[in-house]
Scaffold this active site. Structure first.
Site, short mmCIF file in Angstrom:
data_model
loop_
_atom_site.label_atom_id
_atom_site.label_comp_id
_atom_site.label_asym_id
_atom_site.label_seq_id
_atom_site.Cartn_x
_atom_site.Cartn_y
_atom_site.Cartn_z
N LYS A 42 0.87 -1.19 0.00
CA LYS A 42 0.00 0.00 0.00
C LYS A 42 0.90 1.22 0.00
O LYS A 42 1.92 1.24 0.70
CB LYS A 42 -0.88 0.01 1.26
CG LYS A 42 -1.63 1.32 1.48
CD LYS A 42 -2.55 1.29 2.68
CE LYS A 42 -3.19 2.68 2.87
NZ LYS A 42 -4.15 2.72 3.96
N GLU A 53 -8.55 12.28 12.54
CA GLU A 53 -7.75 11.10 12.90
C GLU A 53 -6.78 11.36 14.06
O GLU A 53 -5.97 12.28 14.03
CB GLU A 53 -6.95 10.67 11.65
CG GLU A 53 -6.25 9.36 11.83
CD GLU A 53 -5.94 8.65 10.51
OE1 GLU A 53 -6.40 9.12 9.45
OE2 GLU A 53 -5.23 7.65 10.55
N SER A 69 -12.29 5.17 2.48
CA SER A 69 -13.06 6.41 2.45
C SER A 69 -14.12 6.41 1.37
O SER A 69 -13.94 5.77 0.33
CB SER A 69 -12.13 7.59 2.15
OG SER A 69 -11.05 7.61 3.04
N ALA A 92 -1.69 4.61 7.11
CA ALA A 92 -2.78 5.50 6.69
C ALA A 92 -2.22 6.74 6.00
O ALA A 92 -2.89 7.36 5.17
CB ALA A 92 -3.63 5.91 7.88
N GLY A 121 -4.47 13.21 0.52
CA GLY A 121 -3.87 11.97 0.02
C GLY A 121 -4.87 10.84 0.07
O GLY A 121 -5.93 10.95 0.69
N GLU A 138 -11.39 11.02 -4.71
CA GLU A 138 -11.37 10.91 -3.24
C GLU A 138 -10.53 12.05 -2.63
O GLU A 138 -10.94 12.67 -1.65
CB GLU A 138 -10.79 9.55 -2.84
CG GLU A 138 -10.74 9.36 -1.34
CD GLU A 138 -10.20 7.99 -0.94
OE1 GLU A 138 -10.57 6.97 -1.57
OE2 GLU A 138 -9.39 7.95 0.01
N LYS A 175 -11.77 15.10 -0.16
CA LYS A 175 -11.17 15.39 1.14
C LYS A 175 -10.82 16.88 1.26
O LYS A 175 -10.84 17.44 2.35
CB LYS A 175 -9.93 14.53 1.35
CG LYS A 175 -10.27 13.06 1.65
CD LYS A 175 -9.04 12.19 1.61
CE LYS A 175 -9.35 10.77 2.08
NZ LYS A 175 -8.29 9.83 1.73
C1 LIG Z 1 -4.40 11.15 3.69
C2 LIG Z 1 -5.62 11.52 4.02
O1 LIG Z 1 -6.53 10.72 4.66
C3 LIG Z 1 -6.15 9.43 5.11
C4 LIG Z 1 -6.38 8.41 4.10
C5 LIG Z 1 -7.56 7.72 4.04
C6 LIG Z 1 -7.82 6.73 2.92
O2 LIG Z 1 -6.92 6.51 2.11
O3 LIG Z 1 -8.93 6.19 2.82
C7 LIG Z 1 -8.56 7.90 5.03
C8 LIG Z 1 -8.32 8.70 6.10
C9 LIG Z 1 -6.96 9.19 6.36
O4 LIG Z 1 -6.27 8.21 7.10
C10 LIG Z 1 -6.12 12.90 3.77
O5 LIG Z 1 -7.21 13.26 4.22
O6 LIG Z 1 -5.40 13.67 3.11
#
Ligand SMILES: C=C(O[C@@H]1C=C(C(=O)O)C=C[C@H]1O)C(=O)O
Length: 391
Positions: free
Chosen positions: A142, A191, A209, A299, A357, A372, A376
């Site tokens: 990942k 988080e 997400s 994450a 990310g 996604e 965010k």
């Molecule tokens: C990296 C981010 O979020 C992270 C990545 C996530 C995912 O890949 O599903 C979910 C929540 C966070 O741990 C961000 O918000 O920029």
């Protein structure tokens, strides 16, 4: 128009000088500071970091302050300098009342006159493709790839008003405002990397997400689809497994493994798992030892960590800085709380940089990851009152 904020947020708005004001607000603690008495600006991974923190606390205690506090930000890359300070003044109180969502400042509106993504849409799809091809011929399982959005706004941002708006729009988040050298890092993170209270520690990793939708039925369906998505559950499990494995050698007991659940922010659904552990009574690891043990989690980075770090360095065209690092505080007794610096922006005058990310695993689809990351960014775009479709 006059804006009436609830009393507590009003107090935040009136804090001056703004440049030195740090705030961290969670459902456990509200920490506010002002002024700087000592700085710790070396990397967490530097050999002298531990002694430096000890020395800073000892100097404070020698001057009669029994439980001094260190606050600030730790970058994604712990080889880069942290930005931590012992403030002149601090207060740690019960968290703010979290029911102030009716105080969203509807007149706080900005327009972007310039905008640019790094990487661009096409470049982002390309780096995701490159990551996908790495899964076949490297140990990588990942990797989290990110993008930034640079905006020039029509006027200088009123940072205290932005902070009030973030808090009102995201009542259950970890709110933070951290003064950096030439900017302010400000956001509403969902988080928690680590909270330490006595010998108990808590972590609440998220991964997996889905975007929230306006239509109620469609929104509920999006949550159900996320809960049943094998790809997202796998992505999530990698994070939980890595944090548990990293904690195991340094804790006395690790709480039972819990099922993942779904949590909602105003803009996103996430898979979430609570992790709890008890530290040994003799020679417990310090807060910063624990941070070094688990950050960066899969994450924010990926897994295995070193391979993911190498891919991020090779594929991302921008420096993350404090994005996907940590913001929080720690006292001399070893208690503290550190949230992950996501859903955030760096603000300097009318210049703003947003970050986001997404975790890439073999079943990822490049365009879905682009969407996604854009979803965010909506958390911060809403906080600035940017209505137009910049993403
Ligand atoms: C990296 C981010 O979020 C992270 C990545 C996530 C995912 O890949 O599903 C979910 C929540 C966070 O741990 C961000 O918000 O920029």
């Amino acid at each position: 128009m006059d804006i009436t904020f609830p009393e507590h947020t009003n107090a935040l708005v009136s804090e001056r000088p703004q440049a030195d004001v740090f705030l961290f607000n969670s459902n456990s603690n509200l920490v506010r500071t002002n002024g700087i008495r000592q700085r710790i600006s070396i990397p967490l991974l530097s050999n002298t970091f531990h002694q430096e923190v000890q020395a800073v606390f000892q100097r404070e205690q020698a001057q009669g302050r029994c439980n001094p506090i260190v606050v600030g930000a730790i970058p994604f890359d712990m080889n880069q300098p942290a930005q931590l300070v012992v403030p002149e003044w601090h207060e740690r109180v019960k968290p703010l009342d979290r029911t102030f969502s009716s105080f969203v400042d509807k007149d706080f509106i900005h327009h972007a006159s310039e905008q640019s993504f790094a990487p661009s849409h096409t470049e982002f799809l390309d780096i995701i493709e490159q990551a996908l091809s790495s899964f076949e011929n490297s140990p990588l399982k990942k990797v989290v790839l990110s993008k930034i959005l640079k905006l020039t706004l029509d006027r200088k941002v009123d940072v205290p008003r932005l902070l009030s708006n973030i808090m009102a729009q995201n009542p259950s988040a970890y709110h933070f405002s951290v003064p950096l050298k030439n900017s302010v890092l400000i956001g509403a993170s969902p988080e928690l990397l680590l909270r330490k209270q006595g010998n108990k520690i808590f972590s609440n990793p998220l991964a997996g997400s889905a975007k929230r939708l306006d239509n109620l039925d469609a929104d509920r369906q999006a949550a159900k689809t996320l809960a049943n998505s094998a790809k997202d559950q796998y992505e999530h499990r990698l994070v939980v497994d890595a944090i548990r494995a990293a904690l195991l050698p340094v804790v006395e007991s690790l709480g039972e493994r819990k099922e993942s659940s779904i949590i909602a922010t105003p803009t996103m659904w996430h898979l979430s798992t609570d992790i709890e552990a008890t530290l040994p009574a003799i020679n417990p690891p310090s807060m910063f030892d624990l941070i070094k043990q688990i950050h960066p989690t899969p994450a924010m980075c990926g897994t295995p960590t070193v391979s993911a770090q190498q891919h991020i360095a090779a594929l991302e065209p921008h420096q993350r800085g404090f994005f996907s690092g940590l913001v929080g505080w720690c006292d001399a007794e070893g208690n503290g709380e550190w949230a992950i610096a996501i859903r955030c922006a760096e603000v300097s005058g009318n210049k703003v940089t947003l970050f986001a990310g997404a975790g890439v695993v073999p079943d990822s689809n490049p365009e879905s990851e682009w969407l996604e990351t854009s979803a965010k960014m909506r958390t911060m775009l809403n906080a600035f009152g940017i209505k137009e479709d910049v993403i």
